[in-house]
Design a protein around this motif. Structure first.
Motif, PDB file in Angstrom:
ATOM      1  N   SER A 160       0.589  -1.076   0.039  1.00 26.69           N
ATOM      2  CA  SER A 160      -0.225   0.061   0.106  1.00 26.69           C
ATOM      3  C   SER A 160       1.137   1.348  -0.294  1.00 26.69           C
ATOM      4  CB  SER A 160      -0.718  -0.161   1.358  1.00 26.69           C
ATOM      5  OG  SER A 160      -0.426   0.886   2.247  1.00 26.69           O
ATOM      6  N   SER A 161       0.125   1.979  -0.715  1.00 26.29           N
ATOM      7  CA  SER A 161       1.202   3.580  -0.890  1.00 26.29           C
ATOM      8  C   SER A 161       0.757   4.323   0.361  1.00 26.29           C
ATOM      9  CB  SER A 161       0.120   4.871  -1.780  1.00 26.29           C
ATOM     10  OG  SER A 161       0.071   4.339  -2.904  1.00 26.29           O
ATOM     11  N   THR A 162       0.207   3.889   1.493  1.00 22.87           N
ATOM     12  CA  THR A 162       0.050   3.974   2.816  1.00 22.87           C
ATOM     13  C   THR A 162       1.453   3.857   3.090  1.00 22.87           C
ATOM     14  OG1 THR A 162      -2.373   4.244   3.116  1.00 22.87           O
ATOM     15  CG2 THR A 162      -1.452   4.233   4.980  1.00 22.87           C
ATOM     16  N   PHE A 163       1.722   2.329   3.732  1.00 19.91           N
ATOM     17  CA  PHE A 163       2.369   1.901   4.040  1.00 19.91           C
ATOM     18  C   PHE A 163       4.156   2.447   3.443  1.00 19.91           C
ATOM     19  CE2 PHE A 163       5.618  -1.290   3.669  1.00 19.91           C
ATOM     20  CZ  PHE A 163       6.241  -1.879   5.150  1.00 19.91           C
ATOM     21  N   ILE A 164       3.866   2.641   2.608  1.00 17.10           N
ATOM     22  CA  ILE A 164       5.468   2.972   2.006  1.00 17.10           C
ATOM     23  C   ILE A 164       5.452   4.393   2.461  1.00 17.10           C
ATOM     24  CG2 ILE A 164       6.034   3.926  -0.971  1.00 17.10           C
ATOM     25  CD1 ILE A 164       5.237   1.676  -1.594  1.00 17.10           C
ATOM     26  N   ARG A 165       4.679   5.261   2.844  1.00 18.57           N
ATOM     27  CA  ARG A 165       4.440   7.163   3.341  1.00 18.57           C
ATOM     28  C   ARG A 165       5.451   6.774   4.493  1.00 18.57           C
ATOM     29  NH1 ARG A 165      -0.178   7.048   0.771  1.00 18.57           N
ATOM     30  NH2 ARG A 165      -1.583   7.997   2.865  1.00 18.57           N
ATOM     31  N   GLU A 166       4.476   6.063   5.077  1.00 18.95           N
ATOM     32  CA  GLU A 166       4.658   6.182   6.817  1.00 18.95           C
ATOM     33  C   GLU A 166       6.180   5.527   6.929  1.00 18.95           C
ATOM     34  OE1 GLU A 166       1.553   3.054   8.133  1.00 18.95           O
ATOM     35  OE2 GLU A 166       0.223   4.628   7.970  1.00 18.95           O
ATOM     36  N   CYS A 167       6.480   4.510   6.102  1.00 15.16           N
ATOM     37  CA  CYS A 167       8.315   3.650   5.984  1.00 15.16           C
ATOM     38  C   CYS A 167       9.250   4.888   5.561  1.00 15.16           C
ATOM     39  CB  CYS A 167       8.137   2.496   4.882  1.00 15.16           C
ATOM     40  SG  CYS A 167       7.768   1.031   5.642  1.00 15.16           S
ATOM     41  N   ARG A 171      11.824   6.528   7.899  1.00 11.00           N
ATOM     42  CA  ARG A 171      13.442   6.810   8.123  1.00 11.00           C
ATOM     43  C   ARG A 171      13.039   4.995   7.487  1.00 11.00           C
ATOM     44  NH1 ARG A 171      14.448  11.169   7.375  1.00 11.00           N
ATOM     45  NH2 ARG A 171      14.822  12.715   9.260  1.00 11.00           N
ATOM     46  N   LYS A 172      12.480   4.438   7.205  1.00  8.23           N
ATOM     47  CA  LYS A 172      12.836   2.801   6.896  1.00  8.23           C
ATOM     48  C   LYS A 172      13.402   3.466   5.054  1.00  8.23           C
ATOM     49  CE  LYS A 172      11.429   1.174  10.478  1.00  8.23           C
ATOM     50  NZ  LYS A 172      12.585   0.943  11.682  1.00  8.23           N
ATOM     51  N   ASN A 173      14.345   2.313   4.236  1.00  6.42           N
ATOM     52  CA  ASN A 173      14.527   1.333   3.361  1.00  6.42           C
ATOM     53  C   ASN A 173      13.018   1.085   2.792  1.00  6.42           C
ATOM     54  OD1 ASN A 173      15.465   1.230   0.975  1.00  6.42           O
ATOM     55  ND2 ASN A 173      17.205   0.264   1.666  1.00  6.42           N
ATOM     56  N   VAL A 174      12.441   1.103   1.428  1.00  5.96           N
ATOM     57  CA  VAL A 174      11.099   1.229   0.699  1.00  5.96           C
ATOM     58  C   VAL A 174      12.202   1.325  -0.382  1.00  5.96           C
ATOM     59  CG1 VAL A 174       9.675   1.282   2.968  1.00  5.96           C
ATOM     60  CG2 VAL A 174      10.026   2.944   0.739  1.00  5.96           C
ATOM     61  N   ARG A 175      13.254   1.431  -0.828  1.00  7.33           N
ATOM     62  CA  ARG A 175      13.381   1.577  -2.046  1.00  7.33           C
ATOM     63  C   ARG A 175      13.277   0.728  -3.108  1.00  7.33           C
ATOM     64  NH1 ARG A 175      19.287   3.821  -3.811  1.00  7.33           N
ATOM     65  NH2 ARG A 175      18.237   3.799  -5.630  1.00  7.33           N
ATOM     66  N   PRO A 176      12.614  -0.693  -3.036  1.00  9.97           N
ATOM     67  CA  PRO A 176      12.435  -2.204  -3.388  1.00  9.97           C
ATOM     68  C   PRO A 176      11.474  -1.885  -4.216  1.00  9.97           C
ATOM     69  CG  PRO A 176      14.056  -3.312  -1.619  1.00  9.97           C
ATOM     70  CD  PRO A 176      13.602  -1.596  -1.878  1.00  9.97           C
ATOM     71  N   ILE A 186      11.236  10.455  -5.325  1.00  9.97           N
ATOM     72  CA  ILE A 186      10.614  11.143  -3.322  1.00  9.97           C
ATOM     73  C   ILE A 186      11.787  12.047  -3.174  1.00  9.97           C
ATOM     74  CG2 ILE A 186      10.245   9.568  -1.707  1.00  9.97           C
ATOM     75  CD1 ILE A 186       8.029   8.011  -3.563  1.00  9.97           C
ATOM     76  N   ASP A 187      13.255  10.985  -2.996  1.00  6.83           N
ATOM     77  CA  ASP A 187      14.152  11.666  -2.200  1.00  6.83           C
ATOM     78  C   ASP A 187      14.393  12.736  -3.027  1.00  6.83           C
ATOM     79  OD1 ASP A 187      15.929  10.584  -0.512  1.00  6.83           O
ATOM     80  OD2 ASP A 187      17.809  10.301  -1.969  1.00  6.83           O
ATOM     81  N   GLU A 188      14.693  13.041  -3.676  1.00  7.46           N
ATOM     82  CA  GLU A 188      15.076  14.660  -4.325  1.00  7.46           C
ATOM     83  C   GLU A 188      14.346  15.360  -3.940  1.00  7.46           C
ATOM     84  OE1 GLU A 188      14.790  14.773  -8.826  1.00  7.46           O
ATOM     85  OE2 GLU A 188      16.231  13.205  -9.410  1.00  7.46           O
ATOM     86  N   MET A 189      12.609  15.086  -3.558  1.00 10.83           N
ATOM     87  CA  MET A 189      12.044  16.379  -3.673  1.00 10.83           C
ATOM     88  C   MET A 189      11.784  16.302  -1.833  1.00 10.83           C
ATOM     89  SD  MET A 189      11.704  17.673  -6.082  1.00 10.83           S
ATOM     90  CE  MET A 189       9.463  18.807  -6.017  1.00 10.83           C
ATOM     91  N   GLY A 190      12.016  15.634  -1.414  1.00 10.74           N
ATOM     92  CA  GLY A 190      11.854  14.805   0.288  1.00 10.74           C
ATOM     93  C   GLY A 190      10.603  14.780   0.355  1.00 10.74           C
TER      94      GLY A 190
END
Length: 193
Positions: A160-167, A171-176, A186-190
């Motif tokens: 879920s996108s919610t899970f990704i945003r929370e991670c 500061r959890k790595n959800v890159r995969p 996302i990283d560039e824009m913070g």
């Protein structure tokens, strides 16, 4: 007649689950293209976590570039708010008279489909492609064997996108779970921090 599947979402952010489903349907159904329709920020809903329309569209644009059958769409940005799917379909049919438009939705959405504005009209004129979701509740009887509703044996993607945003906020790595292009944006824009 080109057959287009419309996959609606806030895509906040778009992740590999969305792409896996869209690609599966593009490859294993009779649809020619899948349009990822980014739904606009509703003026009536103040969602702090929902990025601006153009940022979410940019992520969908970047994520879909490697897939010729999957296209980003900002069609709903130009329609009056609040908007209903029935109006988007009418608008698209008028704008592209040579295309046939159909809906793609998760099984969770099918469970509440009877509450959609003019859902009978949608079913009369458009097919619905349903992908599996693990969700509470039951699908109404009228939709279980409906000739216009096709179930697609797509992989069950419980990301879920919610899970990704929370991670990201924690500061959890959800890159995969994201394409490299979306992760970089996302990283560039913070975003979501």
């Amino acid at each position: 007649m080109k057959k287009i599947g419309l996959y609606f979402g806030t895509f906040n952010p778009i992740h590999i689950g969305h792409l896996a489903i869209a690609n599966h349907i593009a490859e294993f159904s009779d649809l020619n293209e899948i349009w990822m329709v980014v739904t606009p920020h509703s003026p009536h809903k103040k969602k702090k976590t929902l990025l601006d329309n153009h940022h979410r569209f940019e992520m969908v644009y970047r994520a879909t570039q490697p897939y010729p059958k999957i296209k980003p769409s900002d069609i709903e940005f130009k329609l009056p708010q609040p908007n209903y799917t029935i109006y988007t379909l009418a608008h698209l049919q008028e704008k592209y008279p040579d295309y046939e438009f159909h809906l793609i939705m998760g099984e969770d959405n099918l469970k509440s489909f009877h509450k959609w504005k003019n859902y009978e009209v949608i079913l009369e004129n458009h097919n619905i492609y349903v992908y599996p979701r693990i969700a509470e509740g039951i699908v109404e009887n009228q939709f279980t064997c409906h000739p216009k509703i096709q179930r697609i044996e797509a992989p069950v993607m419980e990301i879920s996108s919610t899970f990704i945003r929370e991670c990201i906020a924690n500061r959890k790595n959800v890159r995969p779970l994201l394409t490299d292009t979306v992760w970089q944006y996302i990283d560039e824009m913070g975003f979501y921090k």
